[in-house]
Scaffold this motif. Structure first.
Motif, PDB file in Angstrom:
ATOM      1  N   VAL A 174      82.036   1.659 -64.949  1.00 26.41           N
ATOM      2  CA  VAL A 174      81.738   0.233 -64.398  1.00 26.41           C
ATOM      3  C   VAL A 174      82.337  -0.269 -63.176  1.00 26.41           C
ATOM      4  CG1 VAL A 174      81.829  -2.301 -65.309  1.00 26.41           C
ATOM      5  CG2 VAL A 174      81.740  -0.490 -67.152  1.00 26.41           C
ATOM      6  N   LEU A 175      81.341  -0.440 -62.279  1.00 23.94           N
ATOM      7  CA  LEU A 175      81.817  -1.081 -61.084  1.00 23.94           C
ATOM      8  C   LEU A 175      81.733  -2.556 -60.739  1.00 23.94           C
ATOM      9  CD1 LEU A 175      79.550   1.371 -58.934  1.00 23.94           C
ATOM     10  CD2 LEU A 175      82.060   1.732 -59.753  1.00 23.94           C
ATOM     11  N   VAL A 244      78.036  -3.559 -62.117  1.00 30.90           N
ATOM     12  CA  VAL A 244      77.255  -2.408 -61.906  1.00 30.90           C
ATOM     13  C   VAL A 244      77.449  -1.222 -63.256  1.00 30.90           C
ATOM     14  CG1 VAL A 244      75.885  -0.510 -60.753  1.00 30.90           C
ATOM     15  CG2 VAL A 244      76.777  -2.388 -59.449  1.00 30.90           C
ATOM     16  N   ASP A 245      76.430  -0.954 -64.003  1.00 29.92           N
ATOM     17  CA  ASP A 245      76.615  -0.007 -65.190  1.00 29.92           C
ATOM     18  C   ASP A 245      76.179   1.354 -64.644  1.00 29.92           C
ATOM     19  OD1 ASP A 245      75.456   1.436 -67.525  1.00 29.92           O
ATOM     20  OD2 ASP A 245      76.675   0.045 -68.599  1.00 29.92           O
ATOM     21  N   VAL A 246      77.091   2.217 -64.614  1.00 29.53           N
ATOM     22  CA  VAL A 246      76.715   3.744 -63.909  1.00 29.53           C
ATOM     23  C   VAL A 246      76.741   4.690 -65.279  1.00 29.53           C
ATOM     24  CG1 VAL A 246      77.398   5.490 -62.309  1.00 29.53           C
ATOM     25  CG2 VAL A 246      77.756   2.940 -61.672  1.00 29.53           C
ATOM     26  N   LEU A 257      80.885  10.351 -58.217  1.00 32.84           N
ATOM     27  CA  LEU A 257      79.892   9.318 -58.201  1.00 32.84           C
ATOM     28  C   LEU A 257      80.404   7.958 -57.425  1.00 32.84           C
ATOM     29  CD1 LEU A 257      78.292   9.483 -61.589  1.00 32.84           C
ATOM     30  CD2 LEU A 257      77.323  10.230 -59.576  1.00 32.84           C
ATOM     31  N   PHE A 258      81.621   7.779 -57.721  1.00 32.73           N
ATOM     32  CA  PHE A 258      82.221   6.720 -56.929  1.00 32.73           C
ATOM     33  C   PHE A 258      82.117   6.919 -55.704  1.00 32.73           C
ATOM     34  CE2 PHE A 258      85.470   4.465 -55.094  1.00 32.73           C
ATOM     35  CZ  PHE A 258      85.383   3.058 -55.473  1.00 32.73           C
ATOM     36  N   LYS A 270      84.678  -1.574 -56.933  1.00 34.07           N
ATOM     37  CA  LYS A 270      85.948  -1.218 -57.324  1.00 34.07           C
ATOM     38  C   LYS A 270      85.656  -0.734 -58.831  1.00 34.07           C
ATOM     39  CE  LYS A 270      90.728  -2.554 -58.840  1.00 34.07           C
ATOM     40  NZ  LYS A 270      91.600  -3.657 -58.979  1.00 34.07           N
ATOM     41  N   ALA A 271      85.740   0.499 -59.115  1.00 35.86           N
ATOM     42  CA  ALA A 271      85.760   1.051 -60.539  1.00 35.86           C
ATOM     43  C   ALA A 271      86.713   0.542 -61.225  1.00 35.86           C
ATOM     44  CB  ALA A 271      85.738   2.520 -60.426  1.00 35.86           C
ATOM     45  N   ARG A 272      86.317   0.050 -62.575  1.00 36.87           N
ATOM     46  CA  ARG A 272      87.501  -0.364 -63.762  1.00 36.87           C
ATOM     47  C   ARG A 272      88.122   0.907 -64.229  1.00 36.87           C
ATOM     48  NH1 ARG A 272      83.987  -4.940 -66.928  1.00 36.87           N
ATOM     49  NH2 ARG A 272      83.388  -6.106 -65.023  1.00 36.87           N
ATOM     50  N   SER A 273      87.454   2.061 -64.087  1.00 36.41           N
ATOM     51  CA  SER A 273      88.053   3.133 -64.749  1.00 36.41           C
ATOM     52  C   SER A 273      87.122   4.325 -64.351  1.00 36.41           C
ATOM     53  CB  SER A 273      88.001   3.020 -66.453  1.00 36.41           C
ATOM     54  OG  SER A 273      88.479   4.268 -66.896  1.00 36.41           O
TER      55      SER A 273
END
Length: 353
Positions: A174-175, A244-246, A257-258, A270-273
Motif C-alpha cells: 500500500v502506497l 495506491v493498492d499494489v 516495485l517501490f 511512501k510505502a506502509r510496509s
C-alpha cells in the motif's frame, strides 16, 4: 470417529464460531470458544494471544513439520446484509453467516483432517494452527507465533479456493502518494491546483505496466483506491493525497516495485510496509504433484493470505469460493465441507517431503 461424525462435528463448530463476532484484533471470545472446544475434544492446545495450535501426538524432532493453518478472524459485515450475519442459518444446502466461507469452512475442515491424519503414523509431524488478525495482516497473528513453533518444512493454508491448489498468490503493498500545489483564492484562479496536478499522476498509475508477467498471477496491478484534497469550495487545494493498492506477482519483491514506481510516478510516495510479498510453490513440489495425481488443477490466487508471512513453501487450498468472501449473505455449501475433509486427508496422508 467416522467421516460423517467428523463432518457434523465440523459444522457444529463452525456454527459456534459464526455466532461470535471475531473481527481482526477482536478475536478473544472466538479464540476462547475454540480453545474450550479443543480441550473438550481431548486436545491440549497451546496459545499465544488469540492464536491456538496443536502438535501431533508422538512428535518426533527428526521428522519434517507439516503446518495446517487457517484463521479465526473476519472482516466487519457489509452494510447490505439483510439478515443477522452472526446467526448461522442452513438453507438449500448452504450455511450462511459471516466467516462461513472465509475462512471458517477451511478452519474446521483442516482440524478434522488433522484428527484423522494423526490417528495413524505419518512421515511428518503435523501442526494445526488457528491464527488471528489474518484479514489485516496484523503483527499479533501468525507472524507473532512462528518464532514459537518448531521449524516448518511446508504449510497448507486453508482459504476458499474451491479445493483447487493455489500454487501462487499475489503480494500487497500500500502506497501513500502526495502531489503538492500552491493555495490561492478560487475566484481569482490563483495558485496551483494540486487536484489538477494529480490527475496525470493518477492516470500514470492506472496505465502503469511492468515487463515480467506471471503465468499464474498475470501482471502487477497498481490501483488508486482513495483520494483526498481541499479544505473548502473557494480555496485552491495545495495538497492532494491518494492511496495506491499494489498487487505484486512472484517476479518482483515489493522493494523492487517501490523503486521502479518511485522513478516513474512523478510524485512523492511512501510505502506502509514491504512485508507482504507474493509467494509461489514449484509445481515439482511433492504436495503439488500429489494434488495433480488426485485430479486437482493448480491455479493462481489474486487474494492475500498469511502465506505472505511464511518463510517456507506453502500452498493455499480450501472449501468455498473466494468470490463469496467479504460479501453480504456470505455462505458455504455444506457439501463443500463434507468433501473437503477426506480430500485434505488424501492429499496429505503419507506425503513424503
Amino acid at each position: 470417529m467416522n467421516t460423517d461424525t467428523l463432518y457434523y462435528n465440523a459444522v457444529d463448530l463452525l456454527k459456534s464460531l459464526i455466532a461470535i463476532p471475531s473481527f481482526s484484533r477482536e478475536e478473544t471470545v472466538a479464540a476462547d470458544c475454540l480453545e474450550s472446544y479443543l480441550r473438550n475434544e481431548g486436545f491440549s492446545p497451546l496459545r499465544k494471544g488469540n492464536n491456538l495450535w496443536l502438535l501431533s501426538p508422538g512428535w518426533d524432532d527428526n521428522k519434517p513439520v507439516l503446518l495446517l493453518n487457517s484463521h479465526i478472524d473476519t472482516v466487519k459485515p457489509a452494510a447490505s446484509w439483510t439478515e443477522d450475519p452472526f446467526s448461522p442459518r442452513e438453507a438449500d444446502g448452504k450455511l450462511y453467516g459471516l466467516g462461513s466461507n472465509d475462512a471458517g469452512a477451511s478452519l474446521v475442515s483442516l482440524l478434522q483432517a488433522f484428527r484423522l491424519l494423526t490417528a495413524k503414523a505419518q512421515p511428518n509431524n503435523l501442526l494445526f494452527l488457528a491464527s488471528c488478525e489474518e484479514e489485516v495482516s496484523g503483527r499479533g497473528g501468525i507472524e507473532s507465533v512462528l518464532p514459537e513453533l518448531p521449524p516448518v518444512a511446508l504449510a497448507l493454508v486453508g482459504e476458499p479456493t474451491q479445493m483447487q491448489p493455489a500454487v501462487a498468490e499475489r503480494g500487497l503493498m500500500v502506497l501513500d502518494a502526495i502531489v503538492r500545489g500552491k493555495t490561492g483564492h478560487a475566484a481569482r484562479n490563483e495558485g496551483e491546483n494540486a487536484i489538477y496536478k494529480a490527475l496525470p499522476v493518477i492516470e500514470r498509475f492506472r496505465t502503469m505496466r511492468f515487463p515480467l508477467e506471471s503465468d499464474w498471477l498475470g501482471q502487477v496491478q497498481t490501483t488508486v483506491t482513495l483520494i483526498e484534497a481541499g479544505t473548502q469550495h473557494n480555496v485552491i487545494p495545495d495538497v492532494c493525497t491518494f492511496t495506491v493498492d499494489v498487487r505484486s506477482n512472484e517476479h518482483y519483491t515489493n522493494e523492487q516495485l517501490f523503486e521502479e514506481i518511485a522513478a516513474r510516478c512523478g510524485c512523492e510516495i511512501k510505502a506502509r510496509s514491504f512485508r507482504l510479498n507474493s509467494s509461489q510453490i514449484p509445481v515439482s513440489h511433492p504436495l503439488v504433484q500429489r494434488a495433480a495425481l488426485l485430479g486437482l488443477n493448480p491455479c493462481g490466487s489474486p487474494t492475500l493470505s498469511d502465506q505472505a508471512l511464511m518463510p517456507f513453501p506453502s500452498l493455499k487450498m480450501g472449501p468455498g469460493a473466494s468470490a463469496r468472501s467479504h460479501t453480504a449473505g456470505e455462505f458455504v455449501y455444506l457439501a463443500e465441507i463434507r468433501e473437503a475433509i477426506p480430500l485434505y486427508v488424501r492429499l496429505l496422508d503419507g506425503l513424503i517431503l
